[in-house]
Design an enzyme around this catalytic site. Structure first.
Site, PDB file in Angstrom:
ATOM      1  N   ASP A   1      43.239  58.218  40.518  1.00  0.00           N
ATOM      2  CA  ASP A   1      44.147  59.049  41.323  1.00  0.00           C
ATOM      3  C   ASP A   1      44.130  58.617  42.784  1.00  0.00           C
ATOM      4  O   ASP A   1      45.166  58.631  43.455  1.00  0.00           O
ATOM      5  CB  ASP A   1      43.772  60.533  41.207  1.00  0.00           C
TER       6      ASP A   1
ATOM      7  N   HIS B   1      35.596  52.966  33.522  1.00  0.00           N
ATOM      8  CA  HIS B   1      35.885  53.480  32.185  1.00  0.00           C
ATOM      9  C   HIS B   1      35.914  55.007  32.131  1.00  0.00           C
ATOM     10  O   HIS B   1      36.203  55.579  31.075  1.00  0.00           O
ATOM     11  CB  HIS B   1      34.830  52.948  31.197  1.00  0.00           C
TER      12      HIS B   1
ATOM     13  N   ARG C   1      32.947  43.070  25.104  1.00  0.00           N
ATOM     14  CA  ARG C   1      31.722  43.874  25.054  1.00  0.00           C
ATOM     15  C   ARG C   1      31.967  45.155  24.233  1.00  0.00           C
ATOM     16  O   ARG C   1      32.855  45.198  23.406  1.00  0.00           O
ATOM     17  CB  ARG C   1      31.257  44.155  26.483  1.00  0.00           C
TER      18      ARG C   1
ATOM     19  N   PRO D   1      28.668  51.773  40.862  1.00  0.00           N
ATOM     20  CA  PRO D   1      27.267  52.081  40.580  1.00  0.00           C
ATOM     21  C   PRO D   1      26.491  50.953  39.910  1.00  0.00           C
ATOM     22  O   PRO D   1      27.017  50.259  39.036  1.00  0.00           O
ATOM     23  CB  PRO D   1      27.349  53.294  39.649  1.00  0.00           C
ATOM     24  N   ASN D   2      25.269  50.813  40.365  1.00  0.00           N
ATOM     25  CA  ASN D   2      24.269  49.878  39.830  1.00  0.00           C
ATOM     26  C   ASN D   2      24.485  48.427  40.233  1.00  0.00           C
ATOM     27  O   ASN D   2      23.636  47.573  39.957  1.00  0.00           O
ATOM     28  CB  ASN D   2      24.148  49.996  38.296  1.00  0.00           C
TER      29      ASN D   2
ATOM     30  N   GLU E   1      41.612  44.877  40.299  1.00  0.00           N
ATOM     31  CA  GLU E   1      40.392  45.245  39.561  1.00  0.00           C
ATOM     32  C   GLU E   1      39.656  43.974  39.143  1.00  0.00           C
ATOM     33  O   GLU E   1      40.269  43.063  38.589  1.00  0.00           O
ATOM     34  CB  GLU E   1      40.797  46.056  38.319  1.00  0.00           C
TER      35      GLU E   1
ATOM     36  N   HIS F   1      35.819  42.331  37.390  1.00  0.00           N
ATOM     37  CA  HIS F   1      34.540  42.524  36.706  1.00  0.00           C
ATOM     38  C   HIS F   1      33.841  41.185  36.554  1.00  0.00           C
ATOM     39  O   HIS F   1      34.502  40.148  36.333  1.00  0.00           O
ATOM     40  CB  HIS F   1      34.737  43.136  35.314  1.00  0.00           C
ATOM     41  N   LEU F   2      32.527  41.221  36.610  1.00  0.00           N
ATOM     42  CA  LEU F   2      31.728  40.021  36.377  1.00  0.00           C
ATOM     43  C   LEU F   2      31.839  39.584  34.919  1.00  0.00           C
ATOM     44  O   LEU F   2      32.075  38.415  34.616  1.00  0.00           O
ATOM     45  CB  LEU F   2      30.263  40.314  36.700  1.00  0.00           C
ATOM     46  N   SER F   3      31.639  40.544  34.023  1.00  0.00           N
ATOM     47  CA  SER F   3      31.620  40.234  32.590  1.00  0.00           C
ATOM     48  C   SER F   3      33.018  40.400  31.998  1.00  0.00           C
ATOM     49  O   SER F   3      33.893  41.046  32.599  1.00  0.00           O
ATOM     50  CB  SER F   3      30.631  41.162  31.875  1.00  0.00           C
TER      51      SER F   3
ATOM     52  N   TYR G   1      24.330  39.713  33.727  1.00  0.00           N
ATOM     53  CA  TYR G   1      24.961  39.751  35.052  1.00  0.00           C
ATOM     54  C   TYR G   1      24.522  38.609  35.980  1.00  0.00           C
ATOM     55  O   TYR G   1      24.974  38.550  37.120  1.00  0.00           O
ATOM     56  CB  TYR G   1      24.691  41.104  35.711  1.00  0.00           C
TER      57      TYR G   1
ATOM     58  N   ALA H   1      30.759  51.064  36.015  1.00  0.00           N
ATOM     59  CA  ALA H   1      30.943  52.022  34.915  1.00  0.00           C
ATOM     60  C   ALA H   1      32.050  53.041  35.194  1.00  0.00           C
ATOM     61  O   ALA H   1      32.680  53.551  34.251  1.00  0.00           O
ATOM     62  CB  ALA H   1      29.627  52.746  34.638  1.00  0.00           C
TER      63      ALA H   1
ATOM     64  N   ASN I   1      35.334  46.329  42.055  1.00  0.00           N
ATOM     65  CA  ASN I   1      34.555  46.330  40.822  1.00  0.00           C
ATOM     66  C   ASN I   1      33.949  47.730  40.736  1.00  0.00           C
ATOM     67  O   ASN I   1      32.915  48.007  41.354  1.00  0.00           O
ATOM     68  CB  ASN I   1      33.456  45.270  40.830  1.00  0.00           C
TER      69      ASN I   1
ATOM     70  N   ARG J   1      17.933  42.704  37.611  1.00  0.00           N
ATOM     71  CA  ARG J   1      17.794  43.231  36.250  1.00  0.00           C
ATOM     72  C   ARG J   1      18.861  42.592  35.353  1.00  0.00           C
ATOM     73  O   ARG J   1      19.907  42.196  35.830  1.00  0.00           O
ATOM     74  CB  ARG J   1      18.019  44.755  36.210  1.00  0.00           C
TER      75      ARG J   1
ATOM     76  N   ARG K   1      33.971  49.813  26.875  1.00  0.00           N
ATOM     77  CA  ARG K   1      34.299  49.059  28.095  1.00  0.00           C
ATOM     78  C   ARG K   1      35.697  48.452  28.048  1.00  0.00           C
ATOM     79  O   ARG K   1      36.164  47.850  29.021  1.00  0.00           O
ATOM     80  CB  ARG K   1      33.271  47.936  28.326  1.00  0.00           C
TER      81      ARG K   1
HETATM   82  O1  CA2 Z   1      31.170  43.299  34.394  1.00  0.00           O
HETATM   83  C1  CA2 Z   1      31.253  44.057  35.354  1.00  0.00           C
HETATM   84  O2  CA2 Z   1      31.395  43.690  36.513  1.00  0.00           O
HETATM   85  C2  CA2 Z   1      31.086  45.577  35.107  1.00  0.00           C
HETATM   86  O3  CA2 Z   1      31.930  46.256  36.038  1.00  0.00           O
HETATM   87  C3  CA2 Z   1      29.629  45.883  35.391  1.00  0.00           C
HETATM   88  C4  CA2 Z   1      29.267  47.338  35.099  1.00  0.00           C
HETATM   89  C5  CA2 Z   1      29.721  47.745  33.700  1.00  0.00           C
HETATM   90  O4  CA2 Z   1      29.483  49.140  33.502  1.00  0.00           O
HETATM   91  C6  CA2 Z   1      31.199  47.453  33.472  1.00  0.00           C
HETATM   92  O5  CA2 Z   1      31.521  47.806  32.154  1.00  0.00           O
HETATM   93  C7  CA2 Z   1      31.494  45.984  33.702  1.00  0.00           C
HETATM   94  C8  CA2 Z   1      27.762  47.536  35.195  1.00  0.00           C
HETATM   95  C9  CA2 Z   1      27.198  47.186  36.523  1.00  0.00           C
HETATM   96  C10 CA2 Z   1      25.712  47.342  36.439  1.00  0.00           C
HETATM   97  O6  CA2 Z   1      25.124  46.240  37.086  1.00  0.00           O
HETATM   98  C11 CA2 Z   1      23.825  45.976  36.780  1.00  0.00           C
HETATM   99  C12 CA2 Z   1      23.294  44.880  37.401  1.00  0.00           C
HETATM  100  C13 CA2 Z   1      21.999  44.531  37.128  1.00  0.00           C
HETATM  101  C14 CA2 Z   1      21.241  45.284  36.258  1.00  0.00           C
HETATM  102  C15 CA2 Z   1      21.774  46.389  35.651  1.00  0.00           C
HETATM  103  C16 CA2 Z   1      23.089  46.741  35.918  1.00  0.00           C
END
Ligand code: CA2
Length: 144
Positions: free
Chosen positions: A86, A79, A106, A9-10, A97, A99-101, A22, A76, A73, A17, A110
């Site tokens: 499953d 977590h 954080r 998601p997102n 798995e 993740h970007l960050s 990100y 959210a 990836n 954003r 997370r």
């Molecule tokens: O660091 C990552 O790749 C995450 O999977 C990104 C998730 C976050 O919930 C994880 O803890 C770490 C959030 C992705 C949301 O991406 C956005 C991108 C632009 C603006 C807002 C959210």
């Protein structure tokens, strides 16, 4: 080798954003980079994003016999989602798995990944490079 990249998601908002967290690269940019590298390596990729947990679960279930490795990836859902964990466990397709960050640097919520125990490993903190590292990790796994 066939590799399924899944995005939660997102992540469709990438590049539009919160660039301070990100970056300015869009998910389509990342897909293009990963696709080019995969092609050079002789691998085929499918690259998908969904904001819907159940859709991600269905794609994981359908990956058995169709893909050799999943790179995910889960955003959210990493977590929170017992369902994704499953599905990975039940399907048995080796999963990486990413993740970007650096999720461990954080907020505390997370730090916990429900899927990490059923994945081959975790890559985080390298921005869009995490996807290419995920690809390299996938290529390093022998197909079943
Ligand atoms: O660091 C990552 O790749 C995450 O999977 C990104 C998730 C976050 O919930 C994880 O803890 C770490 C959030 C992705 C949301 O991406 C956005 C991108 C632009 C603006 C807002 C959210």
């Amino acid at each position: 080798m066939k590799i399924l990249f899944l995005n939660g998601p997102n992540l469709n908002l990438l590049g539009t954003r919160e660039p301070e967290i990100y970056g300015r690269t869009t998910l389509a940019d990342i897909e293009a980079t990963v696709r080019a590298e995969a092609t050079k390596a002789g691998a085929a990729i499918d690259f998908r994003q969904s904001n819907v947990e159940g859709e991600l679960v269905t794609w994981i279930q359908q990956s058995k016999g169709a893909f050799d490795v999943i790179v995910i990836n889960a955003a959210a859902y990493t977590h929170t989602s017992v369902a994704l964990r499953d599905a990975i466990s039940a399907t048995g397709v080796p999963t990486i798995e990413i993740h970007l960050s650096n999720v461990h640097a954080r907020e505390e919520f997370r730090h916990k990944s429900l899927m990490a125990p059923v994945c081959k490993g975790q890559i985080c903190g390298f921005g869009q490079e995490s996807y290419l590292l995920g690809l390299q990790a996938a290529l390093s796994l022998k197909p079943n």
